[in-house]
Scaffold this motif. Structure first.
Motif, PDB file in Angstrom:
ATOM      1  N   CYS A  32      69.054  74.983  68.640  1.00  0.00           N
ATOM      2  CA  CYS A  32      68.441  73.794  69.235  1.00  0.00           C
ATOM      3  C   CYS A  32      69.140  73.453  70.542  1.00  0.00           C
ATOM      4  O   CYS A  32      70.365  73.303  70.581  1.00  0.00           O
ATOM      5  N   ASP A  33      68.346  73.318  71.604  1.00  0.00           N
ATOM      6  CA  ASP A  33      68.837  72.820  72.878  1.00  0.00           C
ATOM      7  C   ASP A  33      68.310  71.412  73.074  1.00  0.00           C
ATOM      8  O   ASP A  33      67.108  71.226  73.303  1.00  0.00           O
ATOM      9  N   PRO A  34      69.164  70.407  72.982  1.00  0.00           N
ATOM     10  CA  PRO A  34      68.671  69.029  73.074  1.00  0.00           C
ATOM     11  C   PRO A  34      68.383  68.648  74.521  1.00  0.00           C
ATOM     12  O   PRO A  34      68.663  69.402  75.454  1.00  0.00           O
ATOM     13  N   ILE A  35      67.821  67.480  74.693  1.00  0.00           N
ATOM     14  CA  ILE A  35      67.602  66.942  76.032  1.00  0.00           C
ATOM     15  C   ILE A  35      68.970  66.635  76.655  1.00  0.00           C
ATOM     16  O   ILE A  35      69.833  66.030  76.000  1.00  0.00           O
ATOM     17  N   SER A  36      69.117  67.043  77.892  1.00  0.00           N
ATOM     18  CA  SER A  36      70.391  66.862  78.580  1.00  0.00           C
ATOM     19  C   SER A  36      70.784  65.386  78.601  1.00  0.00           C
ATOM     20  O   SER A  36      69.975  64.518  78.946  1.00  0.00           O
ATOM     21  N   GLY A  37      72.028  65.114  78.212  1.00  0.00           N
ATOM     22  CA  GLY A  37      72.523  63.742  78.228  1.00  0.00           C
ATOM     23  C   GLY A  37      72.354  63.001  76.913  1.00  0.00           C
ATOM     24  O   GLY A  37      72.916  61.918  76.739  1.00  0.00           O
ATOM     25  N   HIS A  38      71.588  63.583  76.009  1.00  0.00           N
ATOM     26  CA  HIS A  38      71.424  62.931  74.703  1.00  0.00           C
ATOM     27  C   HIS A  38      72.665  63.175  73.858  1.00  0.00           C
ATOM     28  O   HIS A  38      73.062  64.306  73.631  1.00  0.00           O
ATOM     29  N   THR A  39      73.236  62.061  73.377  1.00  0.00           N
ATOM     30  CA  THR A  39      74.487  62.189  72.629  1.00  0.00           C
ATOM     31  C   THR A  39      74.258  62.505  71.163  1.00  0.00           C
ATOM     32  O   THR A  39      75.132  63.017  70.494  1.00  0.00           O
ATOM     33  N   ALA A  40      73.097  62.158  70.656  1.00  0.00           N
ATOM     34  CA  ALA A  40      72.833  62.341  69.224  1.00  0.00           C
ATOM     35  C   ALA A  40      71.904  63.535  69.011  1.00  0.00           C
ATOM     36  O   ALA A  40      70.961  63.747  69.783  1.00  0.00           O
ATOM     37  N   LEU A  41      72.176  64.287  67.963  1.00  0.00           N
ATOM     38  CA  LEU A  41      71.339  65.439  67.614  1.00  0.00           C
ATOM     39  C   LEU A  41      71.168  65.474  66.111  1.00  0.00           C
ATOM     40  O   LEU A  41      72.127  65.270  65.356  1.00  0.00           O
ATOM     41  N   TYR A  42      69.935  65.693  65.697  1.00  0.00           N
ATOM     42  CA  TYR A  42      69.588  65.676  64.280  1.00  0.00           C
ATOM     43  C   TYR A  42      68.905  66.987  63.902  1.00  0.00           C
ATOM     44  O   TYR A  42      68.163  67.556  64.697  1.00  0.00           O
ATOM     45  N   ALA A  44      82.695  62.706  63.698  1.00  0.00           N
ATOM     46  CA  ALA A  44      82.449  63.696  62.655  1.00  0.00           C
ATOM     47  C   ALA A  44      80.973  63.670  62.271  1.00  0.00           C
ATOM     48  O   ALA A  44      80.385  62.596  62.128  1.00  0.00           O
ATOM     49  N   PRO A  45      80.344  64.834  62.124  1.00  0.00           N
ATOM     50  CA  PRO A  45      78.912  64.852  61.796  1.00  0.00           C
ATOM     51  C   PRO A  45      78.643  64.299  60.402  1.00  0.00           C
ATOM     52  O   PRO A  45      79.476  64.387  59.511  1.00  0.00           O
ATOM     53  N   ASP A  46      77.464  63.711  60.268  1.00  0.00           N
ATOM     54  CA  ASP A  46      76.979  63.254  58.958  1.00  0.00           C
ATOM     55  C   ASP A  46      76.269  64.432  58.303  1.00  0.00           C
ATOM     56  O   ASP A  46      75.142  64.735  58.659  1.00  0.00           O
ATOM     57  N   LYS A  47      76.940  65.051  57.336  1.00  0.00           N
ATOM     58  CA  LYS A  47      76.395  66.243  56.694  1.00  0.00           C
ATOM     59  C   LYS A  47      75.750  65.930  55.350  1.00  0.00           C
ATOM     60  O   LYS A  47      75.469  66.852  54.576  1.00  0.00           O
ATOM     61  N   SER A  48      75.526  64.670  55.076  1.00  0.00           N
ATOM     62  CA  SER A  48      75.139  64.257  53.729  1.00  0.00           C
ATOM     63  C   SER A  48      73.791  64.814  53.284  1.00  0.00           C
ATOM     64  O   SER A  48      73.502  64.825  52.095  1.00  0.00           O
ATOM     65  N   GLY A  49      72.971  65.271  54.222  1.00  0.00           N
ATOM     66  CA  GLY A  49      71.664  65.787  53.847  1.00  0.00           C
ATOM     67  C   GLY A  49      71.610  67.284  53.595  1.00  0.00           C
ATOM     68  O   GLY A  49      70.581  67.796  53.137  1.00  0.00           O
ATOM     69  N   LEU A  50      72.680  67.986  53.872  1.00  0.00           N
ATOM     70  CA  LEU A  50      72.667  69.437  53.664  1.00  0.00           C
ATOM     71  C   LEU A  50      72.497  69.725  52.172  1.00  0.00           C
ATOM     72  O   LEU A  50      73.261  69.234  51.346  1.00  0.00           O
ATOM     73  N   PRO A  51      71.499  70.532  51.802  1.00  0.00           N
ATOM     74  CA  PRO A  51      71.172  70.699  50.385  1.00  0.00           C
ATOM     75  C   PRO A  51      72.148  71.553  49.586  1.00  0.00           C
ATOM     76  O   PRO A  51      72.199  71.425  48.361  1.00  0.00           O
ATOM     77  N   SER A  52      72.886  72.410  50.250  1.00  0.00           N
ATOM     78  CA  SER A  52      73.867  73.243  49.537  1.00  0.00           C
ATOM     79  C   SER A  52      74.888  73.758  50.528  1.00  0.00           C
ATOM     80  O   SER A  52      74.738  73.598  51.740  1.00  0.00           O
ATOM     81  N   ASP A  53      75.936  74.388  50.009  1.00  0.00           N
ATOM     82  CA  ASP A  53      76.967  74.908  50.908  1.00  0.00           C
ATOM     83  C   ASP A  53      76.515  76.175  51.623  1.00  0.00           C
ATOM     84  O   ASP A  53      77.261  76.739  52.423  1.00  0.00           O
ATOM     85  N   ARG A  54      75.294  76.616  51.362  1.00  0.00           N
ATOM     86  CA  ARG A  54      74.756  77.731  52.143  1.00  0.00           C
ATOM     87  C   ARG A  54      74.322  77.271  53.522  1.00  0.00           C
ATOM     88  O   ARG A  54      74.101  78.098  54.404  1.00  0.00           O
ATOM     89  N   PHE A  55      74.196  75.963  53.683  1.00  0.00           N
ATOM     90  CA  PHE A  55      73.741  75.394  54.952  1.00  0.00           C
ATOM     91  C   PHE A  55      74.941  74.869  55.736  1.00  0.00           C
ATOM     92  O   PHE A  55      75.812  74.175  55.188  1.00  0.00           O
ATOM     93  N   SER A  56      74.964  75.178  57.028  1.00  0.00           N
ATOM     94  CA  SER A  56      75.993  74.630  57.904  1.00  0.00           C
ATOM     95  C   SER A  56      75.401  74.488  59.295  1.00  0.00           C
ATOM     96  O   SER A  56      74.397  75.117  59.635  1.00  0.00           O
ATOM     97  N   ALA A  57      76.022  73.624  60.078  1.00  0.00           N
ATOM     98  CA  ALA A  57      75.558  73.433  61.449  1.00  0.00           C
ATOM     99  C   ALA A  57      76.738  73.129  62.338  1.00  0.00           C
ATOM    100  O   ALA A  57      77.730  72.539  61.895  1.00  0.00           O
ATOM    101  N   GLU A  58      76.615  73.559  63.573  1.00  0.00           N
ATOM    102  CA  GLU A  58      77.635  73.285  64.573  1.00  0.00           C
ATOM    103  C   GLU A  58      76.956  72.763  65.829  1.00  0.00           C
ATOM    104  O   GLU A  58      75.795  73.046  66.091  1.00  0.00           O
ATOM    105  N   ARG A  59      77.750  72.013  66.576  1.00  0.00           N
ATOM    106  CA  ARG A  59      77.260  71.574  67.879  1.00  0.00           C
ATOM    107  C   ARG A  59      78.403  71.706  68.874  1.00  0.00           C
ATOM    108  O   ARG A  59      79.522  71.242  68.608  1.00  0.00           O
TER     109      ARG A  59
END
Lengths: 112, 112
Positions: free
Chosen positions: B23-33, B54-69
């Motif tokens: 995902c490439d967000p809009i330039s200058g946007h501080t939040a990404l979902y 720190a990211p809010d990871k509470s919606g990740l359904p399992s430890d198979r899912f991860s995300a970085e920014r």
């Protein structure tokens, strides 16, 4: 735990009539509410929002009503147009700019 | 670009393989979902990045899912050892501190 609920999966109205889409929420900490519209194969797009200090916000054919005591909001589209046919998502957050919780969506079909 | 850009737009993979969605967000946007929408269902929150917090990871359904920014730019959602129930449209959105999310067109993942 579905904190934002749209109990009607679909709604069909005639062109020119009013469309009313409903949304209920359970989290009393929610104080910012938004409606998004989604066409097939596209991402949702922002439509209209309302903060908890207001009970009505109007933008052209679109009006959002908020009833805090009932934890209920609705989107009115009048007059409805065939191009309004889309899935409408209700969303809520505890503060502007914080995480949004979405409802399941309502498919609106406006018949010519 | 002017909007949120996601790639790939479509991904078909075999069960057990790893996938990366960008995902490439809009330039200058501080939040990404990251959200996902499984067939016939609403938008399901996965993870939320806000600036340097720190990211809010509470919606990740399992430890198979991860995300970085990386800073306030690109984000990658990684799903390891994909399962058929992971099949969905994965939507990325970005925002300023206004509550209005701007969504990309999504990445449709099909796990065979």
């Amino acid at each position: 735990d579905q904190q934002v609920k749209q109990n009607s999966p679909s709604l069909s109205v005639q062109e020119g009539r009013i469309s009313i889409l409903n949304c209920d929420y359970t989290n009393s900490m929610f104080d910012y509410f938004l409606w998004y519209k989604k066409y097939p194969a596209e991402g949702p797009t922002f439509l209209i929002s309302i903060s908890s200090i207001k009970d009505k916000n109007e933008d052209g054919r679109f009006t959002v009503f908020l009833n805090k005591s009932a934890k209920h909001l609705s989107l009115h589209i009048v007059p409805s147009q065939p191009g309004d046919s889309a899935v409408y998502f209700c969303a809520a957050s505890e503060a502007s700019g914080s995480r949004l919780t979405f409802g399941e969506g309502t498919q609106l079909t406006v018949n010519p | 670009g002017a909007g949120v850009s996601q790639s790939p737009s479509n991904k078909v993979t075999e069960k057990g393989k790893d996938v990366e969605l960008r995902c490439d967000p809009i330039s200058g946007h501080t939040a990404l979902y990251w959200y996902r929408q499984r067939l016939g269902q609403g938008l399901e929150f996965l993870i939320y990045f806000q600036g340097n917090s720190a990211p809010d990871k509470s919606g990740l359904p399992s430890d198979r899912f991860s995300a970085e920014r990386t800073g306030e730019s690109v984000s990658t959602l990684t799903i390891q050892r994909t399962q058929q129930e992971d099949s969905a449209v994965y939507l990325c959105a970005s925002s300023l501190m206004t509550g209005e999310l701007f969504f990309g067109e999504g990445s449709r993942l099909t796990v065979l």
